[in-house]
Design a protein around this motif. Sequence first.
Motif, short mmCIF file in Angstrom:
data_model
loop_
_atom_site.label_atom_id
_atom_site.label_comp_id
_atom_site.label_asym_id
_atom_site.label_seq_id
_atom_site.Cartn_x
_atom_site.Cartn_y
_atom_site.Cartn_z
N MET A 17 0.82 -1.21 0.00
CA MET A 17 0.00 0.00 0.00
C MET A 17 0.85 1.26 0.00
O MET A 17 0.50 2.26 -0.61
N MET A 18 2.00 1.24 0.68
CA MET A 18 2.88 2.39 0.67
C MET A 18 3.45 2.65 -0.72
O MET A 18 3.62 3.80 -1.14
N SER A 19 3.74 1.57 -1.45
CA SER A 19 4.21 1.74 -2.83
C SER A 19 3.15 2.42 -3.68
O SER A 19 3.45 3.31 -4.49
N LEU A 20 1.90 2.00 -3.51
CA LEU A 20 0.81 2.64 -4.23
C LEU A 20 0.65 4.09 -3.82
O LEU A 20 0.50 4.99 -4.66
N ALA A 21 0.70 4.35 -2.51
CA ALA A 21 0.52 5.71 -1.99
C ALA A 21 1.58 6.65 -2.55
O ALA A 21 1.30 7.80 -2.87
N LYS A 22 2.82 6.16 -2.68
CA LYS A 22 3.88 7.01 -3.20
C LYS A 22 3.71 7.28 -4.70
O LYS A 22 4.08 8.35 -5.19
N SER A 23 3.16 6.33 -5.43
CA SER A 23 3.04 6.49 -6.88
C SER A 23 1.88 7.40 -7.26
O SER A 23 1.90 8.01 -8.33
N VAL A 24 0.85 7.56 -6.42
CA VAL A 24 -0.32 8.34 -6.84
C VAL A 24 -0.11 9.86 -6.79
O VAL A 24 -0.38 10.51 -7.82
N PRO A 25 0.32 10.51 -5.69
CA PRO A 25 0.56 10.02 -4.34
C PRO A 25 -0.60 10.41 -3.40
O PRO A 25 -1.40 11.27 -3.71
N PHE A 26 -0.64 9.73 -2.25
CA PHE A 26 -1.57 10.11 -1.20
C PHE A 26 -1.01 9.61 0.14
O PHE A 26 -0.07 8.80 0.18
N GLU A 27 -1.57 10.12 1.23
CA GLU A 27 -1.13 9.70 2.56
C GLU A 27 -1.81 8.37 2.90
O GLU A 27 -3.04 8.30 2.98
N HIS A 28 -1.02 7.33 3.09
CA HIS A 28 -1.61 6.04 3.43
C HIS A 28 -1.82 5.92 4.93
O HIS A 28 -0.90 6.19 5.71
N ILE A 29 -3.01 5.53 5.33
CA ILE A 29 -3.35 5.35 6.74
C ILE A 29 -3.35 3.85 7.05
O ILE A 29 -3.82 3.04 6.24
N HIS A 30 -2.83 3.50 8.20
CA HIS A 30 -2.75 2.09 8.57
C HIS A 30 -4.13 1.45 8.52
O HIS A 30 -5.13 2.07 8.87
N PRO A 31 -4.21 0.18 8.10
CA PRO A 31 -5.51 -0.49 8.02
C PRO A 31 -6.11 -0.74 9.39
O PRO A 31 -5.44 -0.59 10.42
N SER A 32 -7.36 -1.16 9.39
CA SER A 32 -8.08 -1.43 10.64
C SER A 32 -7.37 -2.51 11.45
O SER A 32 -6.69 -3.38 10.88
N PRO A 33 -7.55 -2.50 12.79
CA PRO A 33 -6.87 -3.49 13.65
C PRO A 33 -7.28 -4.92 13.35
O PRO A 33 -8.39 -5.19 12.90
N THR A 34 -6.38 -5.84 13.64
CA THR A 34 -6.65 -7.28 13.55
C THR A 34 -6.23 -7.93 14.87
O THR A 34 -5.48 -7.35 15.66
N ALA A 35 -6.73 -9.13 15.12
CA ALA A 35 -6.40 -9.84 16.35
C ALA A 35 -4.94 -10.29 16.33
O ALA A 35 -4.35 -10.52 15.26
N GLU A 36 -4.35 -10.44 17.50
CA GLU A 36 -2.95 -10.85 17.59
C GLU A 36 -2.74 -12.24 16.99
O GLU A 36 -1.69 -12.53 16.41
N ASP A 37 -3.73 -13.12 17.16
CA ASP A 37 -3.61 -14.48 16.64
C ASP A 37 -4.35 -14.64 15.32
O ASP A 37 -4.72 -15.76 14.94
N ALA A 38 -4.58 -13.55 14.59
CA ALA A 38 -5.37 -13.59 13.36
C ALA A 38 -4.82 -14.59 12.36
O ALA A 38 -5.57 -15.31 11.69
N ALA A 39 -3.51 -14.66 12.24
CA ALA A 39 -2.90 -15.55 11.24
C ALA A 39 -3.17 -17.02 11.53
O ALA A 39 -3.00 -17.87 10.64
N GLU B 65 -8.03 -1.86 2.71
CA GLU B 65 -8.48 -0.46 2.73
C GLU B 65 -7.50 0.43 1.96
O GLU B 65 -6.28 0.26 2.06
N MET B 66 -8.05 1.37 1.19
CA MET B 66 -7.21 2.27 0.40
C MET B 66 -7.71 3.70 0.58
O MET B 66 -8.27 4.30 -0.35
N GLY B 67 -7.55 4.26 1.77
CA GLY B 67 -7.97 5.63 2.01
C GLY B 67 -7.10 6.61 1.24
O GLY B 67 -5.87 6.56 1.34
N MET B 68 -7.72 7.48 0.47
CA MET B 68 -6.99 8.47 -0.32
C MET B 68 -7.82 9.75 -0.42
O MET B 68 -8.05 10.29 -1.50
N ASP B 69 -8.25 10.24 0.75
CA ASP B 69 -9.17 11.38 0.80
C ASP B 69 -8.68 12.58 -0.01
O ASP B 69 -9.44 13.18 -0.77
N GLU B 70 -7.38 12.95 0.16
CA GLU B 70 -6.90 14.18 -0.46
C GLU B 70 -6.84 14.08 -1.98
O GLU B 70 -6.94 15.09 -2.68
N VAL B 71 -6.68 12.87 -2.52
CA VAL B 71 -6.58 12.72 -3.97
C VAL B 71 -7.94 12.92 -4.63
O VAL B 71 -8.02 13.42 -5.76
#
Length: 457
Positions: A363-385, A397-403
């Motif tokens: 997601m950071m690679s995408l954010a830099k190429s557009v560009p926009f400020e990438h916000i961390h995705p929603s939380p997940t459980a510690e044992d999610a994997a 999630e791909m938040g890009m409000d300013e773009v």
Amino acid sequence: MSGTRRKFFQNAAVFGAGLFGLRETLRGDATENVFQTPRENENGRHHSPYGSRGPHARTTKTAVHEQSLQMVTPDVADLAHEMDGGVKVFRLVAEPVKKKIAPFKTIDAWGYNGGCPGPTIQVQQGDRVRVVFENRLPESTSMHWHGLELPIEQDGVPYISQKPVAPGEKYVYEFTVHQEGTFFYHAHSAMQEMMGLMGFFVAHPEKEHAPRVDHDYGLILQEWAVLPGNTVPNTASMEFNWLTFNGVAAPMTTPLLARLGSRVRLRFLNLGMDHHPIHLHGHQFVVTGTEGGRAPESTWYPMNTVLVGVAQARVVEFEAKYPGAWMIHCHLPHHMMNSMMDLLRDRQIQTADQTRTRAMNQMMSLAKSVPFEHIHPSPTAEDAADVPGFPQDAFMEMGMDEVVEKPETQGLPKNWSAGMMGMMTMVRVLADKEYEAIVTKKKMMSSMAKTESQHES
């Protein structure tokens, strides 16, 4: 130029909703005078075998119409017309176009007057209409007026009702619009339709329907199959990875504005390969029309999801009773997504073995190429994997409000765009003060665009 003005014109370029789009609508108009006699218009182009007056034509009279509320097609321009006596004259040019369907995805489509979908044509029931059509595509084409009752020579089916319009040629369509309703125009060639050749044709009634609406919006439903690293849609594909409203995928779609307590009309048009169950959050609506026109009130009943089949139009109306930003979207799960395969060109995100670290890097690679400020995705459980099936929606999630910022997004919560993907938009039901503030800002920016254009010219 100030930073504020520079940002405005950058945004206008991204979304194609400013003056450039309007100028594109009129492309090619300076090369020829269409206001000649019908026979003079025949020189250098095809024409109806009946000329301007076919056997079904009637003498045009000056009609007295109610002033109809014009439909707004977000992110798509209206097609301007000029008068030739009592005839409304429109000019349509079919041509290849570059279409930005998401901030990080531009495709090579085919459209009309520089846009895809083509510009919206709005007329009044009873109008005499002439469409001067020019083909700038590399192959022959024609124009079909979907749902309209008109003489066979105006129907636009190659070889059946006319010769195909060859590259570089023109054809004049002329007919009287005796219906009212939500119709559309498109190339009568299957693969060309899937390349984007379509647009709204709305015939407003001679007398406004009751109850009268305060807002009227149109949304065209399209789907595209575009492989990673490619820009040309695969029109022979049976699977689609990009879904759009009016030629753009969320969050680039422009929110629809409605004043609290108003009555809203939504017109949905579908010319793709899939049926789409369109759902409105927070409100009940009634279906008031189809591609055949107005439906009898006795057939109306409350619902909040309407199935818009292929080659159909559905018109719904509702009372905007509840304030908020209410989603409008196709409820097919994959149609509420953008293509995840396009985030890193030819690398596909593998849902089954995704991790937070890999997701953030991508997601950071995408954010830099557009560009926009990438916000961390929603939380997940510690044992999610350790949970079978994880991840599903995590990390997508791909938040890009300013773009995608524009007046219609003013006041939305931070990171509102993170979950907006695919065939999705929203209707913002606003109290008077909020509504007027956004409308005022839109007018101010429109005035700035006109001023800048005058300076450039």
